[in-house]
Scaffold this motif. Structure first.
Motif, mmCIF file in Angstrom:
data_model
loop_
_atom_site.group_PDB
_atom_site.id
_atom_site.type_symbol
_atom_site.label_atom_id
_atom_site.label_comp_id
_atom_site.label_asym_id
_atom_site.label_seq_id
_atom_site.Cartn_x
_atom_site.Cartn_y
_atom_site.Cartn_z
ATOM 1 N N GLN A 158 0.457 -1.380 0.033
ATOM 2 C CA GLN A 158 -0.332 -0.177 -0.210
ATOM 3 C C GLN A 158 1.024 1.029 -0.256
ATOM 4 N N ALA A 159 0.644 2.641 -0.633
ATOM 5 C CA ALA A 159 1.101 3.508 -0.235
ATOM 6 C C ALA A 159 1.172 3.884 0.482
ATOM 7 N N PRO A 160 1.608 4.627 1.547
ATOM 8 C CA PRO A 160 2.449 5.238 2.867
ATOM 9 C C PRO A 160 1.585 6.320 3.470
ATOM 10 N N THR A 161 1.248 5.443 4.699
ATOM 11 C CA THR A 161 0.012 6.936 4.842
ATOM 12 C C THR A 161 0.703 8.184 5.636
ATOM 13 N N ARG A 214 3.360 13.026 -4.956
ATOM 14 C CA ARG A 214 3.366 13.157 -3.317
ATOM 15 C C ARG A 214 5.306 13.184 -3.071
ATOM 16 N N ALA A 255 -0.120 2.332 -5.958
ATOM 17 C CA ALA A 255 1.155 3.013 -5.060
ATOM 18 C C ALA A 255 1.436 4.042 -5.853
ATOM 19 N N GLN A 267 6.045 -0.836 2.820
ATOM 20 C CA GLN A 267 4.349 -0.090 1.992
ATOM 21 C C GLN A 267 4.769 -0.037 0.595
ATOM 22 N N ALA A 268 4.662 0.240 -0.025
ATOM 23 C CA ALA A 268 5.218 0.192 -1.680
ATOM 24 C C ALA A 268 6.695 1.206 -1.428
ATOM 25 N N TYR A 269 6.940 2.109 -0.800
ATOM 26 C CA TYR A 269 7.696 2.853 -0.849
ATOM 27 C C TYR A 269 7.798 3.991 0.113
#
Ligand code: FE2
Ligand code: FE2
Lengths: 90, 258
Positions: A81-84, B31, B24, B229-231
């Motif tokens: 998942q993308a970071p939060t 971002r 992601a 996580q993806a990055y």
């Protein structure tokens, strides 16, 4: 000199070493991040891989090579998942 | 000035992974200013696997800069791997660097795969059998090239990108016995030889996220199994939200011997 009963299979230390190398050197696996832990109930494999295929293949290969050793897999598939949150560095 | 850096290492791509990171990655243009890949992009270093990396990490709308890892060397197809990545617009560094013009300033990234060897007081020496000398010379040559690349860049923010670790801090969680295969102090020395703001590496799948070089440069292990996580995203610069800022010394796990 320690005499090993050949009927009991190879000593656990060598099985552990061989599994560790098999996981890295077998082209179908090529994982260096799997930990092999000896427990009273047999060997437990820990770590994270990039796909469910790889997790299944690891268990298949190890069970195929050591059919008499009880093996449990606790290998996870790493989340993507993308970071939060972000980390700020001055 | 704020430079936004996204980073991940050890994605170990093959056909079975293609598509997992993409959702992601599609968020990156809003971002981050750049995506850095810290080696072990493939499983065995074949050209076919590199094409999977190109497919997953190409055409993202942000620059992508990579170093290779030990897995990317396994099949002795490094030129083909680099070729496939370059074709997809991914910059592959090995003993060199690039400067990117970001919205807020110039980001310099110097990269090298690096090598093992161990850390101060617990390291291999250039002595004895030719195999041992070749091992340690590989380490020192790699670190020397990183140092030269870091010093050559004219930029506002300087980042070092390696696969092997420059410090033992980010290896915490790995067995001590294998530290010499996971990194070397010479990379840390190279990072400290220039005004480096951040050092990113991978390779230590069971390691930990945060550390610092003896010279005070922040080190982050971005191996995918570590960050989970993806990055990760790092903001570097002088206009940060002070309440959110990480300070030197808060990260890393102290080793009694390091
Ligand atoms: Fe890796
Ligand atoms: Fe690696």
């Amino acid at each position: 000199m320690t005499v090993h009963d050949p009927g009991a299979g190879p000593p656990d230390e060598y099985v552990e070493a061989e599994i560790h190398r098999l996981l890295t050197e077998d082209p179908a696996v090529a994982e260096q991040g799997i930990t092999v832990v000896r427990t009273e109930r047999g060997l437990v494999l820990y770590g994270e891989v990039e796909s469910a295929n790889r997790r299944n293949e690891i268990l298949r290969r190890v069970a195929g090579r050591f059919p008499d050793v009880p093996i449990t897999s606790d290998i996870g598939v790493t989340r993507t998942q993308a970071p939060t949150e972000i980390e700020q560095l001055p | 000035m704020v430079i936004r850096i996204a980073a991940v290492g050890d994605v170990h791509l093959d056909e079975d992974v293609v598509g997992r990171f993409r959702p992601a990655l599609e968020e990156l243009p809003g971002r981050a200013d750049v995506l850095l890949l810290a080696g072990d992009l493939t499983r065995h270093g074949t050209e076919a696997e590199a094409r999977c990396v190109a497919q997953e990490f190409g055409g993202l709308g942000v620059p992508v800069i990579a170093v290779l890892g030990n897995h990317d060397h396994q099949c002795d197809q490094v030129p083909q791997v680099v070729g496939a990545l370059t074709e997809a617009g991914i910059t592959v560094l090995e003993g060199d660097g690039v400067v990117l013009d970001c919205a807020d300033g110039r980001l310099g990234v110097a990269g090298v795969k690096g090598f093992g060897g161990g850390f101060a007081g617990r390291c291999a020496s250039d002595f004895g059998e030719p195999e041992m000398k070749a091992f340690v010379r590989t380490t020192t040559e790699s670190a020397d090239r990183l140092s030269a690349a870091l010093q050559s860049l004219d930029c506002d923010v300087l980042v070092a990108l390696t696969h092997y670790s420059p410090v033992p801090d980010t290896l915490a969680g790995e067995p001590l016995e294998i530290y010499p295969f996971l990194g070397c102090y010479q990379l840390g020395q190279a990072i400290d030889s220039a005004p480096t703001a951040l050092a990113l590496h991978g390779h230590a799948h069971h390691g930990s996220e945060r550390g610092v070089t003896p010279g005070g440069v922040r080190v982050r292990n971005v191996a995918h199994p570590v960050i989970k996580q993806a990055y990760s995203i790092f903001y570097l610069g002088d206009h940060l939200d002070q309440a959110e800022v990480s300070s030197v010394g808060t990260g890393g796990i102290q080793q009694s011997w390091s």
